[in-house]
Design a protein around this motif. Structure first.
Motif, short mmCIF file in Angstrom:
data_model
loop_
_atom_site.label_atom_id
_atom_site.label_comp_id
_atom_site.label_asym_id
_atom_site.label_seq_id
_atom_site.Cartn_x
_atom_site.Cartn_y
_atom_site.Cartn_z
N LYS A 46 -121.19 -3.62 29.38
CA LYS A 46 -121.43 -4.91 29.01
C LYS A 46 -122.32 -5.58 30.10
CE LYS A 46 -119.03 -9.26 28.37
NZ LYS A 46 -118.86 -9.94 29.58
N LEU A 47 -122.04 -4.80 31.51
CA LEU A 47 -122.83 -5.30 32.38
C LEU A 47 -124.17 -4.44 32.57
CD1 LEU A 47 -119.98 -5.99 34.72
CD2 LEU A 47 -121.51 -7.90 33.99
N ALA A 48 -124.40 -3.45 31.54
CA ALA A 48 -125.47 -2.67 31.79
C ALA A 48 -125.57 -1.88 33.01
CB ALA A 48 -126.86 -3.45 31.58
N SER A 49 -124.43 -1.57 33.67
CA SER A 49 -124.35 -0.99 34.90
C SER A 49 -124.62 0.52 34.88
CB SER A 49 -123.12 -1.10 35.44
OG SER A 49 -122.69 -2.63 35.77
N GLY B 57 -114.66 -14.75 29.55
CA GLY B 57 -115.65 -15.39 28.91
C GLY B 57 -116.29 -16.61 29.79
N LEU B 58 -115.84 -16.62 31.06
CA LEU B 58 -116.60 -17.85 31.81
C LEU B 58 -118.10 -17.34 31.98
CD1 LEU B 58 -116.02 -19.99 33.64
CD2 LEU B 58 -115.66 -18.50 35.75
N ALA B 59 -118.27 -16.20 32.11
CA ALA B 59 -119.81 -16.06 32.27
C ALA B 59 -120.21 -14.61 31.70
CB ALA B 59 -120.10 -16.01 33.73
N ASP B 60 -121.01 -14.71 30.72
CA ASP B 60 -121.28 -13.24 29.94
C ASP B 60 -122.61 -13.22 29.79
OD1 ASP B 60 -118.51 -12.75 29.30
OD2 ASP B 60 -118.49 -14.07 27.43
N ASP B 61 -123.13 -11.72 29.51
CA ASP B 61 -124.56 -11.49 29.24
C ASP B 61 -125.30 -11.49 30.30
OD1 ASP B 61 -123.77 -11.07 26.52
OD2 ASP B 61 -123.87 -13.13 25.98
N ILE B 62 -124.89 -11.42 31.44
CA ILE B 62 -125.74 -11.46 32.66
C ILE B 62 -125.49 -10.03 33.56
CG2 ILE B 62 -126.07 -13.82 33.03
CD1 ILE B 62 -123.83 -14.12 34.74
N ASP B 63 -126.16 -9.92 34.73
CA ASP B 63 -126.06 -8.58 35.47
C ASP B 63 -125.02 -8.79 36.51
OD1 ASP B 63 -127.34 -9.10 38.30
OD2 ASP B 63 -128.34 -10.29 36.80
N LEU B 64 -124.38 -7.73 37.00
CA LEU B 64 -123.26 -7.82 37.73
C LEU B 64 -123.33 -8.77 39.07
CD1 LEU B 64 -120.27 -6.83 39.05
CD2 LEU B 64 -121.45 -4.97 39.69
N HIS B 65 -124.49 -8.64 39.63
CA HIS B 65 -124.61 -9.19 41.11
C HIS B 65 -124.82 -10.67 40.88
CE1 HIS B 65 -124.58 -5.71 43.51
NE2 HIS B 65 -124.94 -4.96 42.43
N THR B 66 -125.49 -11.20 39.71
CA THR B 66 -125.59 -12.75 39.46
C THR B 66 -124.13 -13.13 38.91
OG1 THR B 66 -127.78 -12.46 38.61
CG2 THR B 66 -126.88 -14.23 37.83
N TRP B 67 -123.53 -12.27 38.14
CA TRP B 67 -122.30 -12.53 37.50
C TRP B 67 -121.30 -12.90 38.89
CZ3 TRP B 67 -117.55 -9.61 38.04
CH2 TRP B 67 -116.57 -10.06 36.95
N LEU B 68 -121.30 -12.25 39.84
CA LEU B 68 -120.36 -12.34 40.95
C LEU B 68 -120.92 -13.74 41.78
CD1 LEU B 68 -120.09 -8.52 42.38
CD2 LEU B 68 -118.17 -10.11 41.46
N ASN B 69 -122.19 -13.42 42.16
CA ASN B 69 -122.78 -14.40 43.17
C ASN B 69 -122.76 -15.79 42.42
OD1 ASN B 69 -123.37 -13.09 45.68
ND2 ASN B 69 -124.39 -11.81 44.39
#
Length: 434
Positions: free
Chosen positions: A278-281, A76-88
């Motif tokens: 969830k990440l719309a991958s 739950g630290l960072a939800d509702d964003i795309d994978l690469h933004t989530w990672l970086n």
């Protein structure tokens, strides 16, 4: 009459053997951690048990084929964003600040506790400080294959990718047999050719598994075309970096020819439906993979991108989703889905002779379900019931090699109160830093 350690009677035994046998009102006997008999009431009459359990649905322990278990504290630290933004923007900075042996040990204990509550008896992990995860796994009593992550940038524990690979090789000689180690090149976009080659050579030399992300997002494929002149799957195939000792996670963005490459090489694919949703991958082409003969298994990914470790939810959602995507209600039936979460996962990890099905001579890795509730009745097909009706709250007991690790919904080897207290403390620290 032979006395055994555990005797299950009047149970629905879902064997997941080659014929998919289900024994209604059957029995299963366990002695010295091994299944010694499976049969009907007549078989049960031949045994007495030190521990006797009745009226359960019994299936093999689940194999979670792709996790990052020490990310439990990032749920739950960072939800509702795309994978690469989530990672970086979120995950990699958090890991850079927080990762240590102590953090990974405590967060792994939390994640493993959740695995056990969800009926997982074996997990295939990819993370860092994997010796600390090994200590947590040993304490919990769970079976694990722990991949030390490999990336081409320095970490607190490792100055370079060679150090990461050497760490995995050294650790593999320290733990046996329930805890194994693997080498885990993170992905094509984080590892260069030298790291891939060294990782595969080290795995060959030491008989280790490999575990990596592959073709997870459209951006990953597009970036590979630009940087490498080809797709991630073709790049690995051309260089000999697919294989029977490989579990490739996600494999969402595949062309038909690439599916054939995976099948030809014997590479196993671990799908992660809920995380990808969830990440719309995108959606892994599960039906095409299975039709091509690829060994498909199932994982949850981390709780930071899922946000739980329920294999039952993965099975139910995956089957329903692909029925709709393929406009075919008969595809991915319940019995096939259950194989993804049991024997197929065991095959991916080279553990199919030990676990993944309920057969005489195999380890007694068992999940027991209660059906004594309004929502769990009536039962016509135990397998369909498992995939489409029951949830993790129906799990009463979990055994690994005949040892109870969950008993009446209570963790046997772990202190739940202590785990919860540490989670609250760490979350406050992480939130303060964020």
């Amino acid at each position: 009459m032979r006395e055994v350690d555990i005797l299950l009677k009047n149970c629905d035994i879902i064997t997941v053997n080659t014929s998919g046998e289900v024994i209604r009102k059957g029995c299963l006997a366990v002695d010295n951690g091994t299944i010694v008999a499976i049969g009907d009431e007549e078989t049960a009459a031949q045994f007495s048990g030190k521990t006797n359990i009745k009226n359960r649905i019994v299936c093999p322990g689940f194999v979670n084929a792709h996790t990052h278990i020490a990310m439990a504290y990032f749920k739950g630290l960072a939800d509702d964003i795309d994978l690469h933004t989530w990672l970086n923007r979120y995950i990699w900075p958090a890991e850079s600040h927080w990762l240590s042996d102590e953090f990974v040990y405590n967060s792994s204990l939390h994640g493993i506790a959740e695995l056990l509550l969800n009926g997982v008896t074996t997990f295939n992990d990819m993370y860092f400080h994997s010796r600390s995860t090994a200590r947590a796994a040993q304490k919990a009593g769970i079976r694990a294959v722990l991949g030390e992550g490999v990336v081409d940038f320095p970490l607190k524990l490792h100055p370079n990718s060679t150090s990461m690979i050497d760490y995995a090789v050294a650790a593999s000689k320290e733990y046996a047999p329930r805890i194994q180690f693997a080498i885990a090149p993170h992905a094509v976009y984080t590892c260069g050719a030298t790291s891939w080659e060294v990782a595969f050579q080290a795995a060959r030399d030491n008989g280790l598994q490999l575990h990596y992300h592959l073709a997870e997002t459209k951006k990953e494929v597009e970036d590979a075309r630009e940087a490498l002149g080809t797709t991630p799957v073709r790049y690995l195939y051309k260089n000999g970096w697919l294989g029977k000792n490989v579990t490739a996670a996600h494999c969402v963005w595949l062309e038909d020819e690439e599916i054939e490459m995976l099948a030809e090489s014997g590479t196993s694919v671990a799908i992660n439906t809920k995380s990808n949703l969830k990440l719309a991958s995108g959606f892994a082409p599960v039906v095409k993979l299975l039709k091509a003969g690829v060994n498909v298994c199932i994982g949850t990914d981390s709780v930071a991108s899922n946000n739980n470790l329920s294999i039952l939810e993965e099975l139910s959602i995956t089957s329903r989703l692909h029925k709709t995507l393929n406009n075919d209600p008969t595809c991915l039936p319940a019995d096939q889905m259950l194989r993804l979460a049991t024997i197929n996962g065991a095959k991916a990890l080279g553990l199919e002779k030990q676990t993944g099905s309920l057969e005489v001579g195999k380890a007694a890795d068992l999940v027991l379900f209660s059906s004594d509730s309004i929502e769990a009745q009536p039962i016509y097909s135990p397998v369909s019931h498992l995939v489409y009706t029951l949830n993790s709250s129906n799990i009463t007991d979990v055994f690994i090699e005949g040892e109870a690790v969950l008993k009446n919904r209570k963790l046997v080897n772990l202190d739940t109160c202590e785990i919860l207290e540490k989670a609250v403390r760490y979350s406050a620290l992480i939130k303060g830093k964020k």
